[in-house]
Design a protein around this motif. Structure first.
Motif, PDB file in Angstrom:
ATOM      1  N   SER A 158      -5.542 -16.081  -0.545  1.00 23.07           N
ATOM      2  CA  SER A 158      -6.476 -14.974  -0.370  1.00 23.07           C
ATOM      3  C   SER A 158      -5.841 -13.649  -0.789  1.00 23.07           C
ATOM      4  CB  SER A 158      -6.931 -14.896   1.092  1.00 23.07           C
ATOM      5  OG  SER A 158      -7.593 -16.069   1.466  1.00 23.07           O
ATOM      6  N   THR A 162     -10.887  -7.978  -6.172  1.00 23.84           N
ATOM      7  CA  THR A 162     -11.578  -7.360  -5.049  1.00 23.84           C
ATOM      8  C   THR A 162     -11.510  -5.850  -5.219  1.00 23.84           C
ATOM      9  OG1 THR A 162      -9.667  -7.075  -3.581  1.00 23.84           O
ATOM     10  CG2 THR A 162     -10.720  -9.248  -3.576  1.00 23.84           C
ATOM     11  N   VAL A 181     -16.708 -13.945  -1.765  1.00 31.21           N
ATOM     12  CA  VAL A 181     -16.739 -12.510  -1.477  1.00 31.21           C
ATOM     13  C   VAL A 181     -18.085 -11.909  -1.858  1.00 31.21           C
ATOM     14  CG1 VAL A 181     -14.247 -12.214  -1.735  1.00 31.21           C
ATOM     15  CG2 VAL A 181     -15.713 -11.994  -3.756  1.00 31.21           C
ATOM     16  N   THR A 182     -18.358 -10.734  -1.286  1.00 25.75           N
ATOM     17  CA  THR A 182     -19.582 -10.016  -1.613  1.00 25.75           C
ATOM     18  C   THR A 182     -19.381  -9.032  -2.762  1.00 25.75           C
ATOM     19  OG1 THR A 182     -19.046  -8.379   0.075  1.00 25.75           O
ATOM     20  CG2 THR A 182     -20.470 -10.205   0.729  1.00 25.75           C
ATOM     21  N   ASP A 240     -16.925  -8.778  -6.343  1.00 19.56           N
ATOM     22  CA  ASP A 240     -15.905  -9.324  -7.240  1.00 19.56           C
ATOM     23  C   ASP A 240     -15.979  -8.586  -8.573  1.00 19.56           C
ATOM     24  OD1 ASP A 240     -14.215 -10.759  -8.864  1.00 19.56           O
ATOM     25  OD2 ASP A 240     -15.390 -12.613  -8.825  1.00 19.56           O
ATOM     26  N   GLY A 285     -21.427 -11.602  -5.541  1.00 23.37           N
ATOM     27  CA  GLY A 285     -21.299 -12.812  -4.735  1.00 23.37           C
ATOM     28  C   GLY A 285     -22.490 -13.739  -4.824  1.00 23.37           C
TER      29      GLY A 285
END
Length: 407
Positions: A58, A67, A311-312, A314, A325
């Motif tokens: 992660s 991210t 993830v929401t 990227d 996401g």
């Protein structure tokens, strides 16, 4: 007051060890700290001398620039440490205790915590439920890839090892309790693994290997691990897993060859949103590939455990939908086969004590399964680079040389 060093994200592809502030019982402003958390008083916290702090896949998502993590963010959510100071509201944790830190930060007071859903605590991240150390959009709690780290709500969060000397003898195994061992175990429990199960695990990174070890611990008859990386597949094979190289094609045919039928009872996604395609598309990013393939190979009425990270946001995604996401999931297939899905952070506290006992009483050798490899804190950039290149290792940072002395 001793000095402190931390491993900081400095932009895509770059981490460095830098001098950083020694923890205090107040959350200070800094990279990634939610403004609503600045100045938060922490009389319920403990300061730990870090014994072991692991590099996680992660973390790699952030370091690759996938991210919105800000430059200067101190990384690290897999922490094992020795308590060196406690706040005035800490009653039960004492200076000198050797402890494991669940990567979920939880208050122990909110509805979700009281229901055992510590991965979505309502009181530690002002933006949304759920928090973690050293992670983007998780409230700004400083990461533990450092000499010293602060843990809030210490009486609730910390798992004390019952015998310090005995724990140090198994410290590499116990270092896996902060995240990947419970996460892999949660994936298997969510997928319904039980004695006699046939299990498919997508991904032979550390979480996938931990899931494979967990499947055996739960009594699985056959554990099949799939990946594109031969070294990681060899690591899975070393402790009894069957393996599939998905670069050779879709997994269904290879599953048929292994167990005599093309479907398994249970499946676990240990890859997440940076998944690649199978077969001739194995060099191309296809973020929905793993989820869709798990539905394809899991029998009707089966379940999918999805500890792999999605993830929401990227910014490095290949298309606009994936940047938000939004993936092309074959939900109709899952519906038609009556699949169950469990996603989200593993609630570590649901499992860590039981898994600690399994380690202490020699029921599992999780460090061997994931090839845990200690390195000094100042070699963290090398560890990140080698892990990103596909090394079949779980790098464990050793800031004070305590792992080396224990071994």
């Amino acid at each position: 007051m001793p000095g402190n060093r931390g491993v900081a994200y400095e932009g895509p592809g770059k981490v460095e060890v830098r001098e950083t502030d020694y923890p205090t019982f107040e959350l200070k402003d800094g990279p990634g700290v939610n403004p609503a958390n600045v100045g938060r008083k922490l009389p319920h916290a403990a300061i730990l001398k870090t014994v072991a702090t692991n590099i996680c896949g992660s973390d790699q998502h952030m370091v690759r620039g996938r991210t919105t993590a800000p430059s200067g963010l101190v990384l690290g959510h897999e922490i094992t440490g020795e308590v060196v100071e406690t706040g005035p509201d800490v009653e039960y944790i004492k200076t000198g205790d050797l402890v494991s830190v669940p990567f979920n930060i939880a208050c122990g007071r909110c509805r979700n915590c009281k229901e055992g859903k510590t991965g979505v605590c309502e009181n530690v991240n002002p933006d949304r439920p759920g928090s973690a150390y050293g992670y983007v959009d998780m409230g700004g709690w400083v990461g533990g890839q450092a000499d010293y780290v602060l843990v809030p709500y210490a009486d609730w969060n910390l798992l004390k090892f019952p015998d310090k000397d005995r724990a140090m003898e198994k410290i590499l195994d116990l270092a896996m309790l902060a995240d990947i061992f419970p996460t892999g175990f949660h994936g298997c429990v969510s997928a319904g693994v039980k004695p006699g199960s046939t299990v498919y695990i997508a991904g032979a990174g550390p979480v996938g290997l931990a899931a494979a070890a967990s499947a055996f611990l739960l009594g699985a008859a056959v554990v099949i691990v799939a990946d594109l990386n031969k070294e990681r597949l060899d690591q899975a094979h070393s402790f009894g897993c069957e393996t599939i190289n998905v670069a050779l094609g879709e997994p269904k045919d290879q599953i048929l060859h292994i167990i005599g039928e093309p479907e398994v009872d249970c499946a676990v996604d240990a890859v997440g949103f940076e998944a690649r395609g199978h077969g001739h598309e194995s060099e191309v990013e296809r973020p929905a590939t793993v989820l869709n393939s798990l539905m394809d190979v899991t029998r009707a009425g089966g379940a999918l455990g999805i500890p792999g990270l999605y993830v929401t946001g990227d910014p490095g995604a290949a298309d606009e939908a994936a940047k938000q996401g939004s993936l092309s999931i074959r939900i109709g297939l899952g519906w038609a086969k009556s699949h169950s899905f469990v996603t989200g952070q593993c609630p570590v506290m649901r499992y860590n004590r039981q898994l600690m006992m399994a380690i202490l009483h020699d029921r599992v050798q999780i460090a061997k399964a994931v090839n845990a490899t200690p390195i000094p804190l100042d070699q963290a950039p090398r560890g990140y680079h080698e892990f990103d290149e596909g090394a079949a290792r779980k790098y464990v940072l050793d800031p004070h040389g305590m792992l080396t002395r224990a071994s």
